[in-house]
Design a protein around this motif. Structure first.
Motif, mmCIF file in Angstrom:
data_model
loop_
_atom_site.group_PDB
_atom_site.id
_atom_site.type_symbol
_atom_site.label_atom_id
_atom_site.label_comp_id
_atom_site.label_asym_id
_atom_site.label_seq_id
_atom_site.Cartn_x
_atom_site.Cartn_y
_atom_site.Cartn_z
ATOM 1 N N LYS A 1 0.852 -1.205 0.000
ATOM 2 C CA LYS A 1 0.000 0.000 0.000
ATOM 3 C C LYS A 1 0.881 1.247 0.000
ATOM 4 C CE LYS A 1 -2.358 -0.668 3.757
ATOM 5 N NZ LYS A 1 -3.270 -0.796 4.910
ATOM 6 N N HIS A 2 2.075 1.105 0.570
ATOM 7 C CA HIS A 2 2.981 2.245 0.749
ATOM 8 C C HIS A 2 4.095 2.287 -0.290
ATOM 9 C CE1 HIS A 2 1.178 3.071 4.693
ATOM 10 N NE2 HIS A 2 1.218 1.774 4.898
ATOM 11 N N CYS A 3 4.622 1.129 -0.668
ATOM 12 C CA CYS A 3 5.752 1.107 -1.610
ATOM 13 C C CYS A 3 5.950 -0.299 -2.158
ATOM 14 C CB CYS A 3 7.035 1.593 -0.934
ATOM 15 S SG CYS A 3 7.550 0.588 0.480
ATOM 16 N N GLU A 4 6.790 -0.378 -3.182
ATOM 17 C CA GLU A 4 7.103 -1.676 -3.789
ATOM 18 C C GLU A 4 8.156 -2.395 -2.935
ATOM 19 O OE1 GLU A 4 8.984 -2.764 -8.015
ATOM 20 O OE2 GLU A 4 7.318 -1.334 -8.163
ATOM 21 N N ILE A 5 8.135 -3.727 -2.951
ATOM 22 C CA ILE A 5 9.164 -4.516 -2.252
ATOM 23 C C ILE A 5 10.283 -4.845 -3.241
ATOM 24 C CG2 ILE A 5 9.659 -6.785 -1.219
ATOM 25 C CD1 ILE A 5 6.823 -6.663 0.040
ATOM 26 N N LEU A 6 11.531 -4.654 -2.795
ATOM 27 C CA LEU A 6 12.687 -5.080 -3.586
ATOM 28 C C LEU A 6 13.472 -6.063 -2.715
ATOM 29 C CD1 LEU A 6 15.077 -2.808 -5.637
ATOM 30 C CD2 LEU A 6 15.979 -4.592 -4.162
ATOM 31 N N SER A 7 13.612 -7.299 -3.200
ATOM 32 C CA SER A 7 14.336 -8.286 -2.390
ATOM 33 C C SER A 7 15.452 -8.947 -3.194
ATOM 34 C CB SER A 7 13.382 -9.357 -1.830
ATOM 35 O OG SER A 7 12.727 -10.041 -2.876
ATOM 36 N N SER A 8 16.450 -9.429 -2.465
ATOM 37 C CA SER A 8 17.618 -10.044 -3.095
ATOM 38 C C SER A 8 18.109 -11.187 -2.218
ATOM 39 C CB SER A 8 18.719 -8.978 -3.252
ATOM 40 O OG SER A 8 19.695 -9.401 -4.166
ATOM 41 N N ASP A 9 18.685 -12.210 -2.839
ATOM 42 C CA ASP A 9 19.171 -13.378 -2.094
ATOM 43 C C ASP A 9 20.438 -13.013 -1.316
ATOM 44 O OD1 ASP A 9 19.971 -15.831 -1.174
ATOM 45 O OD2 ASP A 9 20.679 -16.562 -3.113
ATOM 46 N N LEU A 10 20.352 -13.109 0.014
ATOM 47 C CA LEU A 10 21.500 -12.779 0.878
ATOM 48 C C LEU A 10 21.775 -13.928 1.854
ATOM 49 C CD1 LEU A 10 20.453 -9.080 1.738
ATOM 50 C CD2 LEU A 10 22.138 -9.796 0.022
ATOM 51 N N ASP A 11 21.504 -15.149 1.444
ATOM 52 C CA ASP A 11 21.553 -16.298 2.366
ATOM 53 C C ASP A 11 22.900 -16.476 3.069
ATOM 54 O OD1 ASP A 11 18.964 -16.886 2.025
ATOM 55 O OD2 ASP A 11 19.244 -18.740 0.879
ATOM 56 N N VAL A 12 23.985 -16.385 2.322
ATOM 57 C CA VAL A 12 25.315 -16.601 2.914
ATOM 58 C C VAL A 12 25.640 -15.468 3.892
ATOM 59 C CG1 VAL A 12 27.799 -16.717 2.440
ATOM 60 C CG2 VAL A 12 26.196 -17.963 0.991
ATOM 61 N N ILE A 13 25.356 -14.237 3.462
ATOM 62 C CA ILE A 13 25.628 -13.066 4.311
ATOM 63 C C ILE A 13 24.812 -13.158 5.604
ATOM 64 C CG2 ILE A 13 25.331 -10.551 4.470
ATOM 65 C CD1 ILE A 13 25.994 -10.550 1.356
ATOM 66 N N GLU A 14 23.545 -13.548 5.479
ATOM 67 C CA GLU A 14 22.683 -13.664 6.666
ATOM 68 C C GLU A 14 23.152 -14.782 7.592
ATOM 69 O OE1 GLU A 14 18.332 -12.168 5.108
ATOM 70 O OE2 GLU A 14 19.030 -14.104 4.436
ATOM 71 N N THR A 15 23.479 -15.918 7.018
ATOM 72 C CA THR A 15 23.836 -17.083 7.835
ATOM 73 C C THR A 15 25.134 -16.854 8.605
ATOM 74 O OG1 THR A 15 22.720 -18.522 6.253
ATOM 75 C CG2 THR A 15 24.220 -19.593 7.799
ATOM 76 N N CYS A 16 26.160 -16.388 7.914
ATOM 77 C CA CYS A 16 27.462 -16.199 8.571
ATOM 78 C C CYS A 16 27.547 -14.874 9.315
ATOM 79 C CB CYS A 16 28.586 -16.231 7.544
ATOM 80 S SG CYS A 16 28.897 -17.857 6.913
#
Length: 308
Positions: A276-291
């Protein structure tokens, strides 16, 4: 005053891995024990930068130095904040090996890009007393309404928060936020893991604020400033659904930036409320998040400095 910006400073990693010094109180980290973890993190970083630039976000990328061995340099928002009046905040870091991340040459790069720096307000001396306040990881800044939301933790000291608020003219909104760790409630290391503050809405894990009075107070502040409150669960917080940042792209179009993992964890209703407020922009960050135990928001230091 503006709440969101079009310009982001990001640091490309060269020595990325699980940081053993931060893992003591960042319960989101895991060791992948993978030899090519830095290369994989670099690929995630490059893809993320490319997606941001594609929609018109001005991303200034600076390179880390391999000789400094700074595994968390990919998260610059913890050591610096940039403000519209030309001031910069420089923050004390809990982990000794993160202190080398603070690089004044990055400021010279911003000046080359046409930004004006007036003062650097330096809190790093507090490290000598084992007192910490880790930038916009600890501080959720409502720049328009001049409020600083802060979940206290070993990395967010109350007295230093109050000093920051006096220096930068913010009102502190202080609370405690916890997560389940081996059957115990332990402090969440950074406020920006459980909460995101956008122009017209906030994404927040209210379940993590165990104290009812504190929870009510946070809600009161958000609602009196006209923010729509979008609640996430503790399980979603563990998928980094609180670690998001609203930015401006081309033609001032607004985006809420998050990881693919965070995006996947959201319900259809939550997505609808955000969109309702803005578009979602997402990207794969699995390694960065995990470690790294941090996600999209941690990787972006917002630049609000005035143009020279």
């Amino acid at each position: 005053m503006e709440q969101i910006t079009n310009t982001i400073l990001m640091v490309r990693p060269v020595a990325f891995r699980m940081n053993e010094q931060t893992a003591v109180n960042n319960y989101f980290q895991e060791d992948l024990k993978d030899e090519d973890v830095n290369e994989r993190a670099q690929k995630e970083f490059d893809d993320f930068v490319s997606k941001l630039r594609k929609v018109g976000v001005n991303v200034i990328v600076v390179d880390d130095k391999p000789e400094d061995d700074t595994p968390d340099s990919i998260f610059p928002n913890n050591w610096v904040s940039f403000h519209q009046n030309g001031n910069i905040g420089l923050y004390p870091m809990f982990a000794v090996n993160r202190r080398k991340e603070r690089r004044m040459e990055y400021f010279a790069r911003l000046e080359e890009e046409g930004f004006k720096i007036k003062n650097v307000i330096d809190y790093t001396g507090a490290e000598e007393d084992d007192v910490f306040l880790e930038g916009t990881g600890s501080l959720l800044l409502d720049r328009v309404n001049r409020k600083a939301y802060c979940a206290l933790s070993p990395r967010a000291d109350e007295d230093l928060l109050i000093e920051f608020c006096e220096d930068f003219e913010f009102t502190p909104v202080i609370f405690n936020a916890n997560q389940d760790v081996d059957g115990k409630r332990k402090a969440i290391y950074h406020t920006n893991v459980m909460m995101c503050l956008a122009e017209d809405f906030a994404v927040i894990c209210l379940e993590s604020i165990d104290n009812g009075k504190e929870r009510k107070n946070v809600l009161k502040h958000l609602k009196e400033d006209g923010k729509e409150v979008i609640k996430i669960t503790e399980a979603q917080m563990h998928e980094f659904a609180g670690n998001m940042l609203q930015v401006k792209g081309a033609f001032d179009k607004k985006y809420l930036v998050m990881s693919s993992r965070a995006h996947k964890s959201l319900t259809d209703e939550q997505v609808k409320n955000i969109e309702k407020h803005c578009e979602i922009l997402s990207s794969d960050l699995d390694v960065i998040e995990t470690c790294g135990g941090g996600s999209a928001r941690c990787m972006m230091a917002e630049v609000f400095l005035p143009k020279a």
